[in-house]
Design an enzyme around this catalytic site. Sequence first.
Site, PDB file in Angstrom:
ATOM      1  N   ILE A  79       0.865  -1.179   0.000  1.00  0.00           N
ATOM      2  CA  ILE A  79       0.000   0.000   0.000  1.00  0.00           C
ATOM      3  C   ILE A  79       0.901   1.228   0.000  1.00  0.00           C
ATOM      4  O   ILE A  79       1.918   1.252   0.706  1.00  0.00           O
ATOM      5  CB  ILE A  79      -1.000   0.021   1.186  1.00  0.00           C
ATOM      6  CG1 ILE A  79      -1.942   1.245   1.104  1.00  0.00           C
ATOM      7  CG2 ILE A  79      -0.282  -0.020   2.526  1.00  0.00           C
ATOM      8  CD1 ILE A  79      -3.150   1.153   2.019  1.00  0.00           C
ATOM      9  N   ALA A  80       0.588   2.204  -0.831  1.00  0.00           N
ATOM     10  CA  ALA A  80       1.384   3.437  -0.851  1.00  0.00           C
ATOM     11  C   ALA A  80       0.541   4.588  -1.380  1.00  0.00           C
ATOM     12  O   ALA A  80      -0.366   4.389  -2.194  1.00  0.00           O
ATOM     13  CB  ALA A  80       2.625   3.274  -1.740  1.00  0.00           C
ATOM     14  N   VAL A  81       0.871   5.775  -0.890  1.00  0.00           N
ATOM     15  CA  VAL A  81       0.207   6.997  -1.339  1.00  0.00           C
ATOM     16  C   VAL A  81       1.297   7.994  -1.746  1.00  0.00           C
ATOM     17  O   VAL A  81       2.337   8.112  -1.059  1.00  0.00           O
ATOM     18  CB  VAL A  81      -0.696   7.569  -0.211  1.00  0.00           C
ATOM     19  CG1 VAL A  81      -1.215   8.954  -0.572  1.00  0.00           C
ATOM     20  CG2 VAL A  81      -1.864   6.620   0.057  1.00  0.00           C
ATOM     21  N   GLU A 113       2.276  -7.890   6.709  1.00  0.00           N
ATOM     22  CA  GLU A 113       3.519  -7.643   7.440  1.00  0.00           C
ATOM     23  C   GLU A 113       3.900  -6.192   7.267  1.00  0.00           C
ATOM     24  O   GLU A 113       3.683  -5.625   6.192  1.00  0.00           O
ATOM     25  CB  GLU A 113       4.677  -8.499   6.915  1.00  0.00           C
ATOM     26  CG  GLU A 113       4.645  -9.931   7.363  1.00  0.00           C
ATOM     27  CD  GLU A 113       4.146 -10.834   6.261  1.00  0.00           C
ATOM     28  OE1 GLU A 113       4.002 -10.347   5.119  1.00  0.00           O
ATOM     29  OE2 GLU A 113       3.896 -12.027   6.531  1.00  0.00           O
ATOM     30  N   ASN A 118       7.814   1.363  10.917  1.00  0.00           N
ATOM     31  CA  ASN A 118       6.928   2.125  10.022  1.00  0.00           C
ATOM     32  C   ASN A 118       5.656   2.563  10.772  1.00  0.00           C
ATOM     33  O   ASN A 118       4.559   2.031  10.570  1.00  0.00           O
ATOM     34  CB  ASN A 118       6.580   1.279   8.790  1.00  0.00           C
ATOM     35  CG  ASN A 118       5.946   2.100   7.686  1.00  0.00           C
ATOM     36  OD1 ASN A 118       5.501   3.230   7.917  1.00  0.00           O
ATOM     37  ND2 ASN A 118       5.889   1.544   6.488  1.00  0.00           N
ATOM     38  N   TYR A 125      -3.043   0.839   9.912  1.00  0.00           N
ATOM     39  CA  TYR A 125      -3.628  -0.501  10.033  1.00  0.00           C
ATOM     40  C   TYR A 125      -4.448  -0.615  11.318  1.00  0.00           C
ATOM     41  O   TYR A 125      -5.534  -1.193  11.317  1.00  0.00           O
ATOM     42  CB  TYR A 125      -2.525  -1.565   9.996  1.00  0.00           C
ATOM     43  CG  TYR A 125      -1.696  -1.548   8.727  1.00  0.00           C
ATOM     44  CD1 TYR A 125      -2.292  -1.308   7.485  1.00  0.00           C
ATOM     45  CD2 TYR A 125      -0.319  -1.779   8.750  1.00  0.00           C
ATOM     46  CE1 TYR A 125      -1.527  -1.290   6.317  1.00  0.00           C
ATOM     47  CE2 TYR A 125       0.440  -1.759   7.596  1.00  0.00           C
ATOM     48  CZ  TYR A 125      -0.167  -1.513   6.377  1.00  0.00           C
ATOM     49  OH  TYR A 125       0.587  -1.495   5.232  1.00  0.00           O
TER      50      TYR A 125
HETATM   51  C1  LIG Z   1       1.468   4.510   5.158  1.00  0.00           C
HETATM   52  C2  LIG Z   1       0.795   5.360   4.065  1.00  0.00           C
HETATM   53  C3  LIG Z   1       0.243   4.413   2.981  1.00  0.00           C
HETATM   54  C4  LIG Z   1      -0.364   6.160   4.701  1.00  0.00           C
HETATM   55  O1  LIG Z   1      -1.053   6.853   3.657  1.00  0.00           O
HETATM   56  P1  LIG Z   1      -1.964   8.151   3.942  1.00  0.00           P
HETATM   57  O2  LIG Z   1      -2.898   8.314   2.793  1.00  0.00           O
HETATM   58  O3  LIG Z   1      -1.091   9.304   4.272  1.00  0.00           O
HETATM   59  O4  LIG Z   1      -2.766   7.701   5.256  1.00  0.00           O
HETATM   60  P2  LIG Z   1      -4.159   8.307   5.727  1.00  0.00           P
HETATM   61  O5  LIG Z   1      -4.178   9.786   5.483  1.00  0.00           O
HETATM   62  O6  LIG Z   1      -5.275   7.504   5.167  1.00  0.00           O
HETATM   63  O7  LIG Z   1      -4.062   8.108   7.301  1.00  0.00           O
HETATM   64  C5  LIG Z   1      -4.857   7.148   8.000  1.00  0.00           C
HETATM   65  C6  LIG Z   1      -4.265   6.978   9.385  1.00  0.00           C
HETATM   66  O8  LIG Z   1      -2.935   6.488   9.297  1.00  0.00           O
HETATM   67  C7  LIG Z   1      -2.121   7.072  10.320  1.00  0.00           C
HETATM   68  N1  LIG Z   1      -1.071   7.880   9.703  1.00  0.00           N
HETATM   69  C8  LIG Z   1      -0.930   8.202   8.392  1.00  0.00           C
HETATM   70  N2  LIG Z   1       0.197   8.925   8.221  1.00  0.00           N
HETATM   71  C9  LIG Z   1       0.766   9.064   9.435  1.00  0.00           C
HETATM   72  C10 LIG Z   1       1.950   9.711   9.903  1.00  0.00           C
HETATM   73  N3  LIG Z   1       2.785  10.334   9.052  1.00  0.00           N
HETATM   74  N4  LIG Z   1       2.241   9.628  11.213  1.00  0.00           N
HETATM   75  C11 LIG Z   1       1.427   8.980  12.077  1.00  0.00           C
HETATM   76  N5  LIG Z   1       0.281   8.345  11.696  1.00  0.00           N
HETATM   77  C12 LIG Z   1      -0.033   8.407  10.395  1.00  0.00           C
HETATM   78  C13 LIG Z   1      -3.060   7.912  11.165  1.00  0.00           C
HETATM   79  O9  LIG Z   1      -3.582   7.092  12.191  1.00  0.00           O
HETATM   80  C14 LIG Z   1      -4.154   8.266  10.171  1.00  0.00           C
HETATM   81  O10 LIG Z   1      -5.376   8.545  10.794  1.00  0.00           O
HETATM   82  P3  LIG Z   1      -5.697  10.042  11.341  1.00  0.00           P
HETATM   83  O11 LIG Z   1      -5.541  10.943  10.147  1.00  0.00           O
HETATM   84  O12 LIG Z   1      -7.086   9.946  11.842  1.00  0.00           O
HETATM   85  O13 LIG Z   1      -4.678  10.322  12.390  1.00  0.00           O
HETATM   86  C15 LIG Z   1       1.805   6.376   3.448  1.00  0.00           C
HETATM   87  O14 LIG Z   1       2.464   7.054   4.493  1.00  0.00           O
HETATM   88  C16 LIG Z   1       2.837   5.749   2.532  1.00  0.00           C
HETATM   89  O15 LIG Z   1       2.611   5.613   1.322  1.00  0.00           O
HETATM   90  N6  LIG Z   1       4.009   5.339   3.080  1.00  0.00           N
HETATM   91  C17 LIG Z   1       5.081   4.757   2.255  1.00  0.00           C
HETATM   92  C18 LIG Z   1       4.741   3.348   1.819  1.00  0.00           C
HETATM   93  C19 LIG Z   1       4.547   2.420   3.016  1.00  0.00           C
HETATM   94  O16 LIG Z   1       5.233   2.514   4.030  1.00  0.00           O
HETATM   95  N7  LIG Z   1       3.599   1.489   2.858  1.00  0.00           N
HETATM   96  C20 LIG Z   1       3.267   0.517   3.899  1.00  0.00           C
HETATM   97  C21 LIG Z   1       4.137  -0.675   3.877  1.00  0.00           C
HETATM   98  S1  LIG Z   1       4.031  -1.579   2.361  1.00  0.00           S
END
Ligand SMILES: CC(C)(COP(=O)(O)OP(=O)(O)OC[C@H]1O[C@@H](n2cnc3c(N)ncnc32)[C@H](O)[C@@H]1OP(=O)(O)O)[C@@H](O)C(=O)NCCC(=O)NCCS
Length: 157
Positions: A79-81, A113, A118, A125
């Site tokens: 999953i990634a954004v 996993e 992270n 999750y």
């Molecule tokens: C992990 C990832 C997918 C989150 O994407 P995102 O769209 O920013 O997440 P969301 O905005 O939907 O956030 C949902 C929840 O995740 C948590 N979260 C997201 N980013 C966070 C941050 N930087 N620090 C702490 N919590 C965070 C929070 O609980 C958040 O809920 P809240 O807004 O009510 O606090 C993104 O940071 C990413 O692409 N990371 C790199 C790839 C990666 O590590 N993938 C996972 C392993 S394969």
Amino acid sequence: MMQKDNFMIKILSEQDADLLRACAELCRDCIPDSWSYESFLSEVRRENGLVIAGLHEQNQVVGFLTASYVCDTADLTNIAVNPKFRQQGIAFLLLKFLLQELEKSGARTVFLEVRRSNQPAIRLYEKSGFVSVGIRKNFYQHPDEDAILMQYGESIC
Ligand SMILES: CC(C)(COP(=O)(O)OP(=O)(O)OC[C@H]1O[C@@H](n2cnc3c(N)ncnc32)[C@H](O)[C@@H]1OP(=O)(O)O)[C@@H](O)C(=O)NCCC(=O)NCCS
């Protein structure tokens, strides 16, 4: 397909070659040991593989996830954004959409996993209903790190 303002969620198929390429590029930019375009293509060709993309303005991939399922058990594999679109709830929406799709397919349990360090992903999750169920020692390389195994849904123990 789910649509909201300028954002929509789409399950990709073999016909979405450009979107699959964009997912592979985003994956390369965000995830160490990332999947190639060919890996994304073979995932959508598999009967039980899923690639779900979050699209801005109908065609810009701003996030994606991949998952696969066998019988009643599924695995979230990526999953990634896009960094420019983070912390706007996109990953949460993608995951919610996946869990709804898996429920329709009969999956009762989802595993994943995640690197122990992270925290953004772990919090995502947990917010989505996953709980930690174990540690896989030295699961990751580049750099070496333990994985936390997380589970959503019914216990299979
Ligand atoms: C992990 C990832 C997918 C989150 O994407 P995102 O769209 O920013 O997440 P969301 O905005 O939907 O956030 C949902 C929840 O995740 C948590 N979260 C997201 N980013 C966070 C941050 N930087 N620090 C702490 N919590 C965070 C929070 O609980 C958040 O809920 P809240 O807004 O009510 O606090 C993104 O940071 C990413 O692409 N990371 C790199 C790839 C990666 O590590 N993938 C996972 C392993 S394969």
